[in-house]
Design an enzyme around this catalytic site. Sequence first.
Site, PDB file in Angstrom:
ATOM      1  N   ASP A 118      22.174 -15.990 -24.107  1.00  0.00           N
ATOM      2  CA  ASP A 118      22.385 -14.647 -23.549  1.00  0.00           C
ATOM      3  C   ASP A 118      22.026 -13.585 -24.587  1.00  0.00           C
ATOM      4  OD1 ASP A 118      23.348 -15.856 -21.291  1.00  0.00           O
ATOM      5  OD2 ASP A 118      25.448 -15.629 -21.854  1.00  0.00           O
TER       6      ASP A 118
HETATM    7  N1  URA Z   1      26.780 -20.219 -22.500  1.00  0.00           N
HETATM    8  C1  URA Z   1      26.850 -18.885 -22.303  1.00  0.00           C
HETATM    9  O1  URA Z   1      27.705 -18.404 -21.562  1.00  0.00           O
HETATM   10  N2  URA Z   1      25.961 -18.100 -22.945  1.00  0.00           N
HETATM   11  C2  URA Z   1      25.016 -18.575 -23.791  1.00  0.00           C
HETATM   12  O2  URA Z   1      24.238 -17.802 -24.379  1.00  0.00           O
HETATM   13  C3  URA Z   1      24.960 -19.967 -23.991  1.00  0.00           C
HETATM   14  C4  URA Z   1      25.859 -20.773 -23.332  1.00  0.00           C
END
Ligand code: URA
Length: 239
Positions: A118
């Site tokens: 993310d």
């Molecule tokens: N899970 C999430 O919620 N975000 C990420 O970036 C990776 C795994």
Amino acid sequence: MAVGGYHRLDRFIAANSKWSRRDVRLLLGQRRLWVNGAPATDINQLVGPFDRIELDGQLLQDLQPIYLALHKPAGIVSATSDAEHRTVLDLLRESLAVDQQPLSAVELQQLHIVGRLDKQSTGLLLLTNDSRWSASLMAPESKVSKVYLVTLENPVSQDYVAAFAAGMYFPFEDITTQPARLEILSEHQVRVTLTEGRYHQIKRMFGRFRNPVLRLHRIAIGDWQLDGLPEGQWRRIQP
Ligand code: URA
């Protein structure tokens, strides 16, 4: 049929030259078609994206596989292009590798991301032009582990360990998450090991406990680790 970027030689030639599939037998007989430095002998031969293919001494394909590890900073999107935000590709374009070996513009264009993070998440991101490698790493049946350090707004308890190990049902995808390992490091910090990568998986799993994730940092994917790679920098790796 093309499987994972692999094609029969006659189909490859028909798609990448003026010759038709029917002509390929003739080209082979006349030793005009070479694969990886040797004359091709079989129209049924499967050729992949990293086979060097020459016809009448002209290169039709000569691609080198690329494998990169990047330490992603917060605020960068895991995409190859984005109209609004800086992407990991922008980062690669603007910075040299830790060993100072630059990527060419052509190499940059070929890359795709193996398992996104993310925008606000940080840590290890792998990139490649080898779709077979990325597919094998990401396939749920490969069970490649991804390890995250997670900082949470509220204290965690032992209940979390059992809930992560049991798996959680996500109605939107109609799946139950694979058993995940959660280790409590301190009141607000845990290490989570997943063997899959569902959309916002970690945030959604802690969402079940109404416990917002403040910081999410990936430290490993399978055998690959950050190994002291500074934030914003990258290096070539061996698959
Ligand atoms: N899970 C999430 O919620 N975000 C990420 O970036 C990776 C795994």
